[in-house]
Design a protein around this motif. Structure first.
Motif, PDB file in Angstrom:
ATOM      1  N   ALA A 172      74.035 -14.553   1.307  1.00 13.04           N
ATOM      2  CA  ALA A 172      73.971 -13.216   1.898  1.00 13.04           C
ATOM      3  C   ALA A 172      74.201 -12.149   0.824  1.00 13.04           C
ATOM      4  CB  ALA A 172      74.997 -13.074   3.021  1.00 13.04           C
ATOM      5  N   VAL A 173      75.164 -12.390  -0.051  1.00 12.12           N
ATOM      6  CA  VAL A 173      75.438 -11.438  -1.132  1.00 12.12           C
ATOM      7  C   VAL A 173      74.240 -11.370  -2.080  1.00 12.12           C
ATOM      8  CG1 VAL A 173      76.893 -10.979  -3.143  1.00 12.12           C
ATOM      9  CG2 VAL A 173      77.938 -11.665  -0.972  1.00 12.12           C
ATOM     10  N   TRP A 174      73.673 -12.513  -2.428  1.00 17.16           N
ATOM     11  CA  TRP A 174      72.515 -12.557  -3.323  1.00 17.16           C
ATOM     12  C   TRP A 174      71.362 -11.733  -2.752  1.00 17.16           C
ATOM     13  CZ3 TRP A 174      71.566 -16.874  -7.144  1.00 17.16           C
ATOM     14  CH2 TRP A 174      70.361 -16.727  -7.808  1.00 17.16           C
ATOM     15  N   VAL A 175      71.081 -11.929  -1.470  1.00 21.59           N
ATOM     16  CA  VAL A 175      69.994 -11.194  -0.819  1.00 21.59           C
ATOM     17  C   VAL A 175      70.323  -9.706  -0.781  1.00 21.59           C
ATOM     18  CG1 VAL A 175      68.784 -10.846   1.376  1.00 21.59           C
ATOM     19  CG2 VAL A 175      69.170 -13.166   0.513  1.00 21.59           C
ATOM     20  N   ALA A 176      71.585  -9.374  -0.509  1.00 22.67           N
ATOM     21  CA  ALA A 176      71.995  -7.969  -0.454  1.00 22.67           C
ATOM     22  C   ALA A 176      71.788  -7.281  -1.805  1.00 22.67           C
ATOM     23  CB  ALA A 176      73.456  -7.870  -0.023  1.00 22.67           C
ATOM     24  N   PHE A 177      72.085  -7.959  -2.880  1.00 23.65           N
ATOM     25  CA  PHE A 177      71.860  -7.369  -4.208  1.00 23.65           C
ATOM     26  C   PHE A 177      70.390  -7.006  -4.403  1.00 23.65           C
ATOM     27  CE2 PHE A 177      75.885  -9.328  -5.996  1.00 23.65           C
ATOM     28  CZ  PHE A 177      76.475  -8.110  -6.291  1.00 23.65           C
ATOM     29  N   GLY A 178      69.509  -7.821  -3.837  1.00 26.02           N
ATOM     30  CA  GLY A 178      68.078  -7.557  -3.968  1.00 26.02           C
ATOM     31  C   GLY A 178      67.621  -6.313  -3.232  1.00 26.02           C
ATOM     32  N   ILE A 179      68.400  -5.859  -2.261  1.00 25.69           N
ATOM     33  CA  ILE A 179      68.040  -4.667  -1.480  1.00 25.69           C
ATOM     34  C   ILE A 179      68.219  -3.400  -2.311  1.00 25.69           C
ATOM     35  CG2 ILE A 179      68.729  -3.250   0.516  1.00 25.69           C
ATOM     36  CD1 ILE A 179      69.439  -5.929   1.912  1.00 25.69           C
ATOM     37  N   PHE A 180      69.266  -3.386  -3.123  1.00 22.90           N
ATOM     38  CA  PHE A 180      69.590  -2.194  -3.901  1.00 22.90           C
ATOM     39  C   PHE A 180      68.821  -2.171  -5.225  1.00 22.90           C
ATOM     40  CE2 PHE A 180      73.240  -2.998  -1.198  1.00 22.90           C
ATOM     41  CZ  PHE A 180      73.499  -1.733  -0.675  1.00 22.90           C
ATOM     42  N   GLN A 181      68.432  -0.977  -5.632  1.00 28.38           N
ATOM     43  CA  GLN A 181      67.764  -0.801  -6.927  1.00 28.38           C
ATOM     44  C   GLN A 181      68.717  -0.176  -7.932  1.00 28.38           C
ATOM     45  OE1 GLN A 181      64.551  -1.854  -7.633  1.00 28.38           O
ATOM     46  NE2 GLN A 181      64.786  -2.837  -5.653  1.00 28.38           N
ATOM     47  N   ARG A 182      70.006  -0.224  -7.617  1.00 25.42           N
ATOM     48  CA  ARG A 182      71.031   0.392  -8.466  1.00 25.42           C
ATOM     49  C   ARG A 182      72.313  -0.422  -8.338  1.00 25.42           C
ATOM     50  NH1 ARG A 182      74.298   2.326  -4.714  1.00 25.42           N
ATOM     51  NH2 ARG A 182      73.454   3.061  -2.746  1.00 25.42           N
ATOM     52  N   ALA A 183      73.296  -0.073  -9.157  1.00 19.08           N
ATOM     53  CA  ALA A 183      74.605  -0.708  -9.030  1.00 19.08           C
ATOM     54  C   ALA A 183      75.191  -0.326  -7.677  1.00 19.08           C
ATOM     55  CB  ALA A 183      75.526  -0.241 -10.154  1.00 19.08           C
ATOM     56  N   VAL A 184      75.931  -1.240  -7.048  1.00 20.84           N
ATOM     57  CA  VAL A 184      76.468  -0.995  -5.713  1.00 20.84           C
ATOM     58  C   VAL A 184      77.987  -1.081  -5.724  1.00 20.84           C
ATOM     59  CG1 VAL A 184      74.429  -1.840  -4.549  1.00 20.84           C
ATOM     60  CG2 VAL A 184      76.276  -3.413  -4.998  1.00 20.84           C
ATOM     61  N   THR A 185      78.573  -0.430  -4.739  1.00 20.57           N
ATOM     62  CA  THR A 185      80.021  -0.550  -4.568  1.00 20.57           C
ATOM     63  C   THR A 185      80.295  -1.759  -3.677  1.00 20.57           C
ATOM     64  OG1 THR A 185      80.099   0.776  -2.543  1.00 20.57           O
ATOM     65  CG2 THR A 185      80.243   1.980  -4.648  1.00 20.57           C
ATOM     66  N   ILE A 186      81.511  -2.216  -3.716  1.00 21.89           N
ATOM     67  CA  ILE A 186      81.886  -3.357  -2.867  1.00 21.89           C
ATOM     68  C   ILE A 186      81.741  -2.969  -1.396  1.00 21.89           C
ATOM     69  CG2 ILE A 186      83.834  -4.806  -2.136  1.00 21.89           C
ATOM     70  CD1 ILE A 186      84.675  -4.955  -5.060  1.00 21.89           C
ATOM     71  N   GLY A 187      82.086  -1.734  -1.055  1.00 22.62           N
ATOM     72  CA  GLY A 187      81.941  -1.271   0.329  1.00 22.62           C
ATOM     73  C   GLY A 187      80.503  -1.353   0.811  1.00 22.62           C
ATOM     74  N   GLU A 188      79.561  -0.935  -0.031  1.00 23.35           N
ATOM     75  CA  GLU A 188      78.138  -1.004   0.337  1.00 23.35           C
ATOM     76  C   GLU A 188      77.706  -2.458   0.526  1.00 23.35           C
ATOM     77  OE1 GLU A 188      76.025   2.789  -1.820  1.00 23.35           O
ATOM     78  OE2 GLU A 188      76.792   1.183  -3.111  1.00 23.35           O
ATOM     79  N   LEU A 189      78.169  -3.310  -0.369  1.00 26.07           N
ATOM     80  CA  LEU A 189      77.820  -4.722  -0.301  1.00 26.07           C
ATOM     81  C   LEU A 189      78.370  -5.352   0.976  1.00 26.07           C
ATOM     82  CD1 LEU A 189      76.242  -6.694  -2.029  1.00 26.07           C
ATOM     83  CD2 LEU A 189      78.355  -7.295  -3.192  1.00 26.07           C
ATOM     84  N   VAL A 190      79.602  -5.035   1.318  1.00 20.75           N
ATOM     85  CA  VAL A 190      80.219  -5.562   2.539  1.00 20.75           C
ATOM     86  C   VAL A 190      79.452  -5.084   3.757  1.00 20.75           C
ATOM     87  CG1 VAL A 190      82.282  -5.423   4.006  1.00 20.75           C
ATOM     88  CG2 VAL A 190      82.514  -5.871   1.556  1.00 20.75           C
ATOM     89  N   GLN A 191      79.072  -3.813   3.749  1.00 17.12           N
ATOM     90  CA  GLN A 191      78.357  -3.259   4.895  1.00 17.12           C
ATOM     91  C   GLN A 191      77.007  -3.951   5.092  1.00 17.12           C
ATOM     92  OE1 GLN A 191      77.815   0.958   4.645  1.00 17.12           O
ATOM     93  NE2 GLN A 191      77.141   1.148   6.761  1.00 17.12           N
ATOM     94  N   VAL A 192      76.278  -4.219   4.020  1.00 21.01           N
ATOM     95  CA  VAL A 192      74.971  -4.855   4.117  1.00 21.01           C
ATOM     96  C   VAL A 192      75.098  -6.325   4.510  1.00 21.01           C
ATOM     97  CG1 VAL A 192      72.944  -5.582   2.792  1.00 21.01           C
ATOM     98  CG2 VAL A 192      73.816  -3.264   2.555  1.00 21.01           C
ATOM     99  N   THR A 193      76.092  -7.016   3.981  1.00 28.61           N
ATOM    100  CA  THR A 193      76.219  -8.444   4.287  1.00 28.61           C
ATOM    101  C   THR A 193      76.870  -8.645   5.636  1.00 28.61           C
ATOM    102  OG1 THR A 193      78.311  -8.600   3.064  1.00 28.61           O
ATOM    103  CG2 THR A 193      76.277  -9.180   1.887  1.00 28.61           C
TER     104      THR A 193
END
Length: 179
Positions: free
Chosen positions: A158-179
């Motif tokens: 889920a985290v791997w796929v979430a990283f693919g959504i963003f075209q920039r560096a992400v915060t942990i909060g953004e990552l948690v929200q997407v996953t």
């Protein structure tokens, strides 16, 4: 074409009649691993099973980590592949520098060595073949991605796929929200 249980019984009957070494190569490609693993544990003594895999197993196994090949072994794998393709390895790698570069750039990994031999067989120049090893797309990259992804747990995927959504560096909060 027979059902698994029928094939299993037939193989166990054959193995019960003597001393055999059953080799299962690339176990990571086996579907229904648990079912197959149970079958392997039923192999009658004195027969043995040798399983090769890019995955790690621990239960009931003696595990040997195989590291990259040394220069001599790497060149032997490359030469064997070239000969199997009908090529002369000495013609493809003319200098000691080419041989050293091949071993260095492939890291002594048999899959990469075989891939280079195939590319050279198809007419790719040596420098272009080596360049393709570091490509972000192609058979080596696809294989590495597929095998790495398969080895991840559900949350990691889920985290791997979430990283693919963003075209920039992400915060942990953004990552948690997407996953």
């Amino acid at each position: 074409q027979r059902p698994f249980e029928s094939k299993k019984a037939h193989i166990l009957d054959l193995l019960a009649g003597g001393r055999f070494l059953l080799v299962i190569d690339n176990f990571e490609t086996v579907k229904r691993k648990e079912r197959f693993w149970e079958f392997l544990l039923e192999i009658p003594a004195p027969s043995k099973v040798l399983v090769t895999s890019r995955e790690t197993f621990s239960e009931g196994c003696l595990t040997l980590q195989v590291t990259e090949l040394g220069e001599e072994e790497a060149l032997e794998v490359f030469s064997t592949e070239c000969i199997a393709l009908g090529d002369n390895p000495e013609r493809l790698l003319r200098s000691k520098k080419d041989k050293s570069e091949l071993v260095l750039r492939t890291g002594g990994v048999p899959l990469a060595l075989k891939h280079i031999a195939i590319l050279l067989h198809r007419g790719t120049t040596f420098s272009e073949a080596l360049q393709r090893l570091s490509a972000k797309v192609g058979p080596i990259a696809e294989f590495c991605f597929r095998e790495t992804f398969k080895s991840l747990g559900r949350s990691e995927k889920a985290v791997w796929v979430a990283f693919g959504i963003f075209q920039r560096a992400v915060t942990i909060g953004e990552l948690v929200q997407v996953t």
